[in-house]
Write a protein that holds these residues in place. Structure first.
Motif, PDB file in Angstrom:
ATOM      1  N   ALA A 158      -9.742  15.733  -1.521  1.00 28.20           N
ATOM      2  CA  ALA A 158     -10.008  15.275  -2.879  1.00 28.20           C
ATOM      3  C   ALA A 158      -8.847  15.560  -3.808  1.00 28.20           C
ATOM      4  N   ASP A 159      -7.851  16.296  -3.335  1.00 28.12           N
ATOM      5  CA  ASP A 159      -6.682  16.601  -4.159  1.00 28.12           C
ATOM      6  C   ASP A 159      -5.560  15.595  -3.986  1.00 28.12           C
ATOM      7  N   TYR A 197       0.858  -1.186   0.000  1.00 31.35           N
ATOM      8  CA  TYR A 197       0.000   0.000   0.000  1.00 31.35           C
ATOM      9  C   TYR A 197       0.898   1.241   0.000  1.00 31.35           C
ATOM     10  N   TYR A 198       0.428   2.309  -0.633  1.00 29.52           N
ATOM     11  CA  TYR A 198       1.155   3.578  -0.571  1.00 29.52           C
ATOM     12  C   TYR A 198       0.200   4.725  -0.874  1.00 29.52           C
ATOM     13  N   ARG A 199       0.575   5.912  -0.421  1.00 30.67           N
ATOM     14  CA  ARG A 199      -0.214   7.113  -0.714  1.00 30.67           C
ATOM     15  C   ARG A 199       0.060   7.514  -2.160  1.00 30.67           C
ATOM     16  N   ILE A 200      -0.996   7.609  -2.962  1.00 32.19           N
ATOM     17  CA  ILE A 200      -0.811   7.918  -4.381  1.00 32.19           C
ATOM     18  C   ILE A 200      -0.785   9.419  -4.645  1.00 32.19           C
ATOM     19  N   GLY A 201      -0.943  10.233  -3.610  1.00 32.15           N
ATOM     20  CA  GLY A 201      -0.820  11.677  -3.767  1.00 32.15           C
ATOM     21  C   GLY A 201      -1.765  12.223  -4.821  1.00 32.15           C
ATOM     22  N   SER A 202      -1.239  13.010  -5.729  1.00 32.59           N
ATOM     23  CA  SER A 202      -2.083  13.697  -6.708  1.00 32.59           C
ATOM     24  C   SER A 202      -2.683  12.779  -7.761  1.00 32.59           C
ATOM     25  N   ASP A 203      -2.310  11.502  -7.796  1.00 35.73           N
ATOM     26  CA  ASP A 203      -3.066  10.562  -8.628  1.00 35.73           C
ATOM     27  C   ASP A 203      -4.518  10.489  -8.171  1.00 35.73           C
ATOM     28  N   THR A 204      -4.790  10.934  -6.945  1.00 27.94           N
ATOM     29  CA  THR A 204      -6.163  11.054  -6.447  1.00 27.94           C
ATOM     30  C   THR A 204      -6.998  11.952  -7.351  1.00 27.94           C
ATOM     31  N   LYS A 205      -6.370  12.959  -7.933  1.00 32.44           N
ATOM     32  CA  LYS A 205      -7.114  13.932  -8.732  1.00 32.44           C
ATOM     33  C   LYS A 205      -7.861  13.275  -9.895  1.00 32.44           C
ATOM     34  N   THR A 206      -7.292  12.227 -10.473  1.00 27.73           N
ATOM     35  CA  THR A 206      -7.971  11.551 -11.570  1.00 27.73           C
ATOM     36  C   THR A 206      -9.254  10.894 -11.074  1.00 27.73           C
ATOM     37  N   ASN A 214      -7.574  23.669  -6.728  1.00 28.30           N
ATOM     38  CA  ASN A 214      -8.622  23.379  -7.705  1.00 28.30           C
ATOM     39  C   ASN A 214      -9.405  22.126  -7.343  1.00 28.30           C
ATOM     40  N   TYR A 215      -8.700  21.119  -6.854  1.00 28.98           N
ATOM     41  CA  TYR A 215      -9.369  19.854  -6.549  1.00 28.98           C
ATOM     42  C   TYR A 215      -9.980  19.835  -5.154  1.00 28.98           C
ATOM     43  N   VAL A 216      -9.500  20.690  -4.279  1.00 29.41           N
ATOM     44  CA  VAL A 216     -10.205  20.910  -3.014  1.00 29.41           C
ATOM     45  C   VAL A 216     -11.596  21.468  -3.311  1.00 29.41           C
TER      46      VAL A 216
END
Length: 405
Positions: A281-282, A92-101, A211-213
């Motif tokens: 969400a970002d 497992y890992y934090r995907i960071g800004s891949d969340t934006k997709t 923007n994603y917030v």
């Protein structure tokens, strides 16, 4: 911001700023340990590219290539510098800004359902949310948010704090609400206001997590439910992503994982930065290389969006100086770049969090995807450059044989 940081990629700079915001914002690595998944086409080449990323000084790397015919997984390095355990294949890992997709997919699904329009302004959906210091929600549309053409400042970039191991430890359990993040961004005048006659058609581009917030807040305003619930019920559950989760304010990553190390500016040692409270969400999702690849292939394969919304997602504007690659263009929550040896280039995003760099790519038809996690975030310019270049080569090589059909 009070910090001294060498020239870094935009994505790494955001991670540095994130560390400062958390604050109120090592010994040498053991020899590489390799492991393989079941034999699959292209595994040897993937292993060589993973080894090359490891050789730049990363403590651990895992990557996976997926096609309709199977998958290949490769890993290198150790799960922790205090042991010789290899990086778990299913880490497992934090995907960071891949969340934006993921967030963009939910917004576009709402557009496809007629509950939202890309031309809707923030003022219409969140009255009064973006005002002051020249900021104007009436000039920013949903499309501007998703395409990073809003002109809003990044709430991370305007936050003040020290980027040190001590500051990290002090703030690693601290969370911030979306309203607090947006308020921080609005303390400064915008970089620009989208064109008055056609704001959704704005082409000036500037990466801002803000923007994603705001996109997350719009999801909640339209549906009456938390953005995390919408991502779970619309994306995670339908695709059976059993190893993708939204931890909310939790600072912990599930096992199995690998230690996430950050090399803070001015220090040759690595600091364990695995524990960090992240929500939003970002950049709030945790996943695995396998789940992330399934998501990307489903997205480009047309399983998550209707044709009109997928086409809208692929309408891009130039995104210069975002990553160390030429010809990058940014769409609605996903980016494109040319890659020699492919007919139509590749789609990708990528994300950085303290101690973890997620890189990925997928062909335009979803036939082939590659995902990777590197469990070291360097800030020394030479190592950062080398790691970024090696990871981009890994993605390029994995997708050169994947063509749109």
């Amino acid at each position: 911001m009070t910090r001294t940081v060498p020239a870094l990629s935009r994505r790494t700079t955001m991670a540095v700023a994130a560390g400062a915001l958390l604050a109120g914002a090592a010994p040498e690595a053991a020899a590489a340990a390799h492991g393989t998944a079941a034999p699959a086409a292209g595994h040897d080449a993937l292993q060589a590219d993973v080894d090359a990323v490891r050789a730049t000084g990363a403590t651990g790397v895992v990557a996976e290539v997926q096609t309709a015919h199977g998958r290949a997984t490769a890993r290198a390095g150790v799960a922790d510098l205090g042991s010789d355990r290899p990086v778990p294949r299913d880490a497992y890992y934090r995907i960071g800004s891949d969340t934006k997709t993921f967030t963009a997919v939910v917004v576009l699904q709402l557009v496809g359902e007629g509950k939202l329009a890309l031309t809707d302004t923030v003022e219409r959906r969140l009255p009064g949310a973006i005002r002051g210091n020249g900021n104007d929600g009436g000039r920013i549309t949903v499309a501007n948010l998703l395409r990073q053409t809003s002109g809003l400042n990044d709430y991370l970039a305007v936050s003040e704090g020290e980027f040190t191991p001590e500051a990290y430890r002090k703030g690693r359990f601290r969370t911030h609400t979306p309203q607090e993040q947006l308020a921080a961004a609005l303390t400064k005048p915008p970089q620009w206001l989208p064109r008055r006659d056609d704001p959704a058609g704005e082409r000036r581009w500037g990466y801002a997590n803000t923007n994603y917030v705001v996109a997350g807040l719009i999801i909640e305003a339209v549906t009456g439910r938390p953005w995390a619930q919408e991502i779970h019920e619309r994306v995670i559950e339908p695709l059976g992503l059993r190893h993708t989760l939204i931890p909310g304010g939790s600072a912990y990553v599930p096992q199995p994982t690998a230690t996430a190390y950050t090399q803070f500016p001015g220090s040759a040692r690595l600091t364990d930065t695995t524990i960090a409270a992240v929500s939003g969400a970002d950049g709030g999702l945790i996943s695995t290389a396998r789940d992330h690849g399934v998501f990307l292939r489903a997205l480009m394969g047309g399983r998550l969006l209707r044709p009109a919304q997928l086409a809208a997602m692929k309408r891009t504007v130039p995104a210069e100086d975002w990553i160390r690659a030429k010809g990058v263009r940014y769409g609605l929550g996903i980016a494109w770049r040319p890659v020699a040896g492919t007919d139509t280039g590749i789609w990708f995003h990528g994300g950085t969090h303290l101690g973890v760099v997620s890189e990925c790519g997928v062909t335009g038809d979803g036939a082939r995807a590659v995902t990777s996690a590197t469990f070291t975030l360097p800030t020394a310019e030479a190592q950062a450059d080398a790691q970024a270049a090696a990871t981009l080569r890994l993605v390029n090589n994995a997708l050169r044989g994947g063509r749109d059909r």
